[in-house]
Design a protein around this motif. Structure first.
Motif, PDB file in Angstrom:
ATOM      1  N   VAL A 126      -0.347  11.006   0.717  1.00  9.57           N
ATOM      2  CA  VAL A 126      -0.008  10.719   2.100  1.00  9.57           C
ATOM      3  C   VAL A 126       1.301   9.940   2.097  1.00  9.57           C
ATOM      4  N   VAL A 127       2.299  10.431   2.801  1.00  9.41           N
ATOM      5  CA  VAL A 127       3.608   9.783   2.846  1.00  9.41           C
ATOM      6  C   VAL A 127       4.017   9.606   4.307  1.00  9.41           C
ATOM      7  N   LYS A 128       4.352   8.382   4.686  1.00  8.66           N
ATOM      8  CA  LYS A 128       4.839   8.152   6.040  1.00  8.66           C
ATOM      9  C   LYS A 128       6.265   8.674   6.152  1.00  8.66           C
ATOM     10  N   MET A 129       6.596   9.271   7.279  1.00  9.44           N
ATOM     11  CA  MET A 129       7.887   9.931   7.449  1.00  9.44           C
ATOM     12  C   MET A 129       9.065   8.952   7.459  1.00  9.44           C
ATOM     13  N   ASN A 130       8.868   7.688   7.814  1.00 11.10           N
ATOM     14  CA  ASN A 130       9.992   6.758   7.904  1.00 11.10           C
ATOM     15  C   ASN A 130      10.348   6.113   6.559  1.00 11.10           C
ATOM     16  N   GLU A 131       9.665   6.448   5.495  1.00 10.61           N
ATOM     17  CA  GLU A 131       9.945   5.865   4.191  1.00 10.61           C
ATOM     18  C   GLU A 131      11.095   6.594   3.520  1.00 10.61           C
ATOM     19  N   PRO A 132      11.922   5.860   2.789  1.00 13.05           N
ATOM     20  CA  PRO A 132      13.017   6.518   2.080  1.00 13.05           C
ATOM     21  C   PRO A 132      12.459   7.496   1.036  1.00 13.05           C
ATOM     22  N   GLU A 133      12.811   8.749   1.205  1.00  5.26           N
ATOM     23  CA  GLU A 133      12.266   9.805   0.347  1.00  5.26           C
ATOM     24  C   GLU A 133      12.557   9.563  -1.126  1.00  5.26           C
ATOM     25  N   ARG A 134      13.740   9.070  -1.455  1.00  3.44           N
ATOM     26  CA  ARG A 134      14.070   8.867  -2.871  1.00  3.44           C
ATOM     27  C   ARG A 134      13.204   7.789  -3.502  1.00  3.44           C
ATOM     28  N   ASP A 135      12.815   6.738  -2.729  1.00  3.81           N
ATOM     29  CA  ASP A 135      11.943   5.700  -3.273  1.00  3.81           C
ATOM     30  C   ASP A 135      10.544   6.237  -3.535  1.00  3.81           C
ATOM     31  N   VAL A 136      10.028   7.011  -2.604  1.00  4.20           N
ATOM     32  CA  VAL A 136       8.707   7.610  -2.791  1.00  4.20           C
ATOM     33  C   VAL A 136       8.725   8.523  -4.010  1.00  4.20           C
ATOM     34  N   LYS A 137       9.764   9.335  -4.116  1.00  4.48           N
ATOM     35  CA  LYS A 137       9.887  10.244  -5.258  1.00  4.48           C
ATOM     36  C   LYS A 137       9.978   9.461  -6.571  1.00  4.48           C
ATOM     37  N   SER A 138      10.762   8.392  -6.589  1.00  8.29           N
ATOM     38  CA  SER A 138      10.897   7.572  -7.803  1.00  8.29           C
ATOM     39  C   SER A 138       9.558   6.973  -8.229  1.00  8.29           C
ATOM     40  N   ILE A 139       8.801   6.482  -7.263  1.00  5.13           N
ATOM     41  CA  ILE A 139       7.513   5.872  -7.577  1.00  5.13           C
ATOM     42  C   ILE A 139       6.526   6.930  -8.056  1.00  5.13           C
ATOM     43  N   CYS A 140       6.519   8.091  -7.431  1.00  2.00           N
ATOM     44  CA  CYS A 140       5.646   9.182  -7.901  1.00  2.00           C
ATOM     45  C   CYS A 140       5.998   9.575  -9.337  1.00  2.00           C
ATOM     46  N   GLU A 141       7.276   9.616  -9.640  1.00  2.00           N
ATOM     47  CA  GLU A 141       7.706   9.936 -11.000  1.00  2.00           C
ATOM     48  C   GLU A 141       7.273   8.861 -11.991  1.00  2.00           C
ATOM     49  N   LEU A 142       7.359   7.602 -11.580  1.00  2.00           N
ATOM     50  CA  LEU A 142       6.894   6.508 -12.443  1.00  2.00           C
ATOM     51  C   LEU A 142       5.406   6.640 -12.737  1.00  2.00           C
ATOM     52  N   GLU A 143       4.628   6.942 -11.705  1.00  2.00           N
ATOM     53  CA  GLU A 143       3.182   7.074 -11.929  1.00  2.00           C
ATOM     54  C   GLU A 143       2.880   8.276 -12.826  1.00  2.00           C
ATOM     55  N   TYR A 144       3.635   9.336 -12.678  1.00  2.00           N
ATOM     56  CA  TYR A 144       3.475  10.488 -13.564  1.00  2.00           C
ATOM     57  C   TYR A 144       3.773  10.086 -15.008  1.00  2.00           C
ATOM     58  N   LYS A 145       4.874   9.374 -15.213  1.00  2.00           N
ATOM     59  CA  LYS A 145       5.250   8.940 -16.565  1.00  2.00           C
ATOM     60  C   LYS A 145       4.230   7.958 -17.138  1.00  2.00           C
ATOM     61  N   ALA A 146       3.684   7.100 -16.307  1.00  2.00           N
ATOM     62  CA  ALA A 146       2.651   6.168 -16.767  1.00  2.00           C
ATOM     63  C   ALA A 146       1.384   6.928 -17.171  1.00  2.00           C
ATOM     64  N   ARG A 147       1.022   7.949 -16.394  1.00  2.00           N
ATOM     65  CA  ARG A 147      -0.138   8.795 -16.754  1.00  2.00           C
ATOM     66  C   ARG A 147       0.078   9.452 -18.106  1.00  2.00           C
ATOM     67  N   GLU A 148       1.288   9.978 -18.294  1.00  2.00           N
ATOM     68  CA  GLU A 148       1.609  10.644 -19.565  1.00  2.00           C
ATOM     69  C   GLU A 148       1.582   9.647 -20.725  1.00  2.00           C
ATOM     70  N   ALA A 149       2.080   8.435 -20.510  1.00  2.00           N
ATOM     71  CA  ALA A 149       2.058   7.406 -21.553  1.00  2.00           C
ATOM     72  C   ALA A 149       0.617   7.027 -21.900  1.00  2.00           C
ATOM     73  N   ALA A 150      -0.235   6.898 -20.884  1.00  2.00           N
ATOM     74  CA  ALA A 150      -1.643   6.570 -21.130  1.00  2.00           C
ATOM     75  C   ALA A 150      -2.322   7.709 -21.896  1.00  2.00           C
ATOM     76  N   LYS A 151      -2.052   8.929 -21.490  1.00  2.00           N
ATOM     77  CA  LYS A 151      -2.647  10.097 -22.160  1.00  2.00           C
ATOM     78  C   LYS A 151      -2.232  10.150 -23.632  1.00  2.00           C
ATOM     79  N   ALA A 152      -0.973   9.802 -23.913  1.00  2.00           N
ATOM     80  CA  ALA A 152      -0.457   9.815 -25.286  1.00  2.00           C
ATOM     81  C   ALA A 152      -0.803   8.536 -26.050  1.00  2.00           C
ATOM     82  N   LYS A 153      -1.420   7.575 -25.359  1.00  2.00           N
ATOM     83  CA  LYS A 153      -1.721   6.258 -25.936  1.00  2.00           C
ATOM     84  C   LYS A 153      -0.460   5.598 -26.481  1.00  2.00           C
ATOM     85  N   ASP A 154       0.626   5.744 -25.733  1.00  2.00           N
ATOM     86  CA  ASP A 154       1.905   5.148 -26.082  1.00  2.00           C
ATOM     87  C   ASP A 154       1.991   3.791 -25.382  1.00  2.00           C
ATOM     88  N   LEU A 155       1.514   2.763 -26.067  1.00  2.00           N
ATOM     89  CA  LEU A 155       1.413   1.435 -25.480  1.00  2.00           C
ATOM     90  C   LEU A 155       2.760   0.895 -25.024  1.00  2.00           C
TER      91      LEU A 155
END
Length: 147
Positions: free
Chosen positions: A7-36
């Motif tokens: 869920v994304v509110k329309m008034n939020e800066p799109e690049r910030d939302v995208k950056s945070i989604c990418e961070l969470e994706y990278k964190a998921r991948e790090a956890a999956k790889a057990k890369d502390l």
């Protein structure tokens, strides 16, 4: 990479939302790889981790020390799915929330699986990147209620 149910509110800066989604994706991948090292790199130096059943864990170094125990367990796994990303109107703070799944071995050697939800608070750094400043998860298991 980004869940279709976010869920994304329309008034939020799109690049910030995208950056945070990418961070969470990278964190998921790090956890999956057990890369502390990669996993804790998403936390600010002064971040706070609120892990179920433990006191507050304050600071990236303390979070690293705490998570090292889990990441070293052969049975440990951590996964999560982002459901919401919201950025403050000022653009300096954001939060995400979603669901998580954890598998680990308890103190008695018994394998445990848990599912729950999480809330993560991000603060924009002076260089424009985002870091986790507060991270909390909890279980969907029945709450312990006094008799």
């Amino acid at each position: 990479m980004i869940s279709s149910h976010i869920v994304v509110k329309m008034n939020e800066p799109e690049r910030d939302v995208k950056s945070i989604c990418e961070l969470e994706y990278k964190a998921r991948e790090a956890a999956k790889a057990k890369d502390l090292d990669r996993y804790v790199s998403f936390y600010a130096d002064d971040a706070v981790l609120l892990w179920p059943g433990t006191p507050m864990i304050i600071g990236r170094a303390a979070i690293r020390k705490f998570m090292r125990v889990f990441f070293s367990m052969p049975e440990f796994s951590l996964s999560f799915e982002t459901a919401r990303v919201e950025v403050s109107p000022s653009g300096d703070f954001a939060y995400t929330c979603g669901t998580n799944k954890v598998t680990l071995v308890d103190l008695n050697g018994k394998r445990m699986k848990d599912s729950g939800k999480y809330l993560t608070v991000y603060r924009k750094q002076s260089d424009g990147t985002w870091k986790v400043v507060a991270d909390m998860g909890n279980s969907d298991l029945p709450a312990l209620v006094p008799a």
